[in-house]
Design an enzyme around this catalytic site. Structure first.
Site, short mmCIF file in Angstrom:
data_model
loop_
_atom_site.label_atom_id
_atom_site.label_comp_id
_atom_site.label_asym_id
_atom_site.label_seq_id
_atom_site.Cartn_x
_atom_site.Cartn_y
_atom_site.Cartn_z
N GLU A 273 50.19 -7.15 5.09
CA GLU A 273 51.10 -7.22 4.11
C GLU A 273 50.83 -8.11 2.78
OE1 GLU A 273 54.93 -5.09 5.30
OE2 GLU A 273 55.15 -7.18 6.03
N HIS B 292 57.06 -11.69 9.87
CA HIS B 292 57.03 -11.23 8.48
C HIS B 292 57.09 -12.26 7.39
CE1 HIS B 292 58.64 -9.17 4.96
NE2 HIS B 292 58.21 -7.93 5.39
N LYS C 40 65.04 -4.54 6.88
CA LYS C 40 65.44 -5.76 6.37
C LYS C 40 67.03 -5.73 6.56
CE LYS C 40 61.39 -5.87 3.57
NZ LYS C 40 60.64 -6.33 2.56
N GLY D 262 57.80 -5.55 -1.91
CA GLY D 262 59.14 -5.44 -2.71
C GLY D 262 58.88 -5.44 -4.45
P1 PGA Z 1 58.34 -3.14 0.83
O1 PGA Z 1 58.29 -3.75 2.06
O2 PGA Z 1 57.77 -1.66 1.45
O3 PGA Z 1 59.73 -2.80 0.07
O4 PGA Z 1 57.22 -3.63 0.01
C1 PGA Z 1 57.47 -3.98 3.22
C2 PGA Z 1 57.62 -4.86 4.17
O5 PGA Z 1 58.33 -6.01 3.73
O6 PGA Z 1 57.56 -4.80 5.30
#
Ligand code: PGA
Length: 257
Positions: free
Chosen positions: A174, A102, A11, A180
């Site tokens: 996801e 995403h 990110k 997150g």
């Molecule tokens: P995360 O993010 O592992 O921090 O939850 C995953 C992503 O957004 O690809």
């Protein structure tokens, strides 16, 4: 056999030195303990910010099974689009993959399935493997619409592809409520959705293609929960956000098959 993959989505984090160190540190450990000797023989893909892509590609050079990709691409191949980055540029940096769709791009940059279909096309036209992200938000799950939403994202974003092109794509499920947040989908929830996605792919492209497509799980996947998630029959690895920024955690996840 379909591929097992662990992808790190950095990110908008780190700086050049931090990114170089992270990639180099992980690659050194992988060289000591090569991916092809691990259970599942996973592949690893780093998704750094564009500006470190070249450095991360260099850091990964010579480590078998490790490559790098971009977190996004533009839907056109060049032109007067100040601040944007096109697929051929990403490819010219030595990248092999790109994320497409995403949930943060969908939410904050209003990317819809029609636009994402164009990005998938760009990626494939320029030799990048698209990792196409899909997933429902919490109200959609609570309303029991999660299957419908994910199916729509996949049908509109991907199912216009010819079979041969589709076979190059990787899918990442996801659930947005798990990204997150520290709240992970349970292994059962992940398996249920992955099996559903595979069924939908099978209905469109046939069983063999459905069996071949890699479907990654993303959303608070970490060193503690990866093994249980990856042991699900339709979970082929993970797209890792937060935990991909710490070398020991990311390495532990790679060894979770
Ligand atoms: P995360 O993010 O592992 O921090 O939850 C995953 C992503 O957004 O690809």
């Amino acid at each position: 056999m379909r591929k097992k993959i662990v992808a790190g989505n950095w990110k908008m984090n780190l700086d050049l030195e931090g990114g170089r160190k992270l990639a180099t540190g992980i690659c050194e450990k992988i060289s000591e303990n090569p991916l092809e000797t691990l259970p599942g023989k996973p592949e690893v893909v780093f998704f750094p910010p564009y500006v470190f892509l070249t450095e991360v590609v260099k850091a990964a050079e010579g480590t078998s099974g490790v490559s790098a990709g971009s977190q996004n691409i533009h839907q056109l191949e060049k032109g007067a689009y100040t601040g944007e980055v096109a697929a051929p540029m990403v490819k010219s940096c030595g990248a092999t993959h790109t994320l497409v769709g995403h949930s943060e791009r969908r939410a904050y940059f209003h990317e819809d399935n029609a636009l994402l279909a164009k990005k998938v096309e760009q990626a494939l036209n320029h030799g990048l493997i698209p990792v196409y992200c899909c997933g429902e938000v919490l109200p959609e799950r609570e309303a029991g619409k999660h299957f419908e939403v994910v199916k729509e994202q996949i049908v509109n974003g991907l199912f216009w592809l010819k079979q041969e092109a589709f076979e190059k794509v990787i899918i990442a499920y996801e659930p947005v409520w798990a990204i997150g947040t520290g709240v992970t989908a349970s292994p059962e929830q992940a398996q249920e959705m992955h099996a559903f996605i595979r069924k939908v792919v099978g209905e469109k492209y046939g069983l063999q293609t459905a069996e071949h497509v890699s479907i990654l799980y993303g959303g608070s996947c970490n060193a503690q929960n990866a093994r249980e998630l990856f042991s699900q029959p339709d979970v082929d690895g993970g797209l890792i956000g937060g935990a991909s920024l710490k070398a020991p955690d990311f390495l532990a996840i790679i060894q979770s098959f």
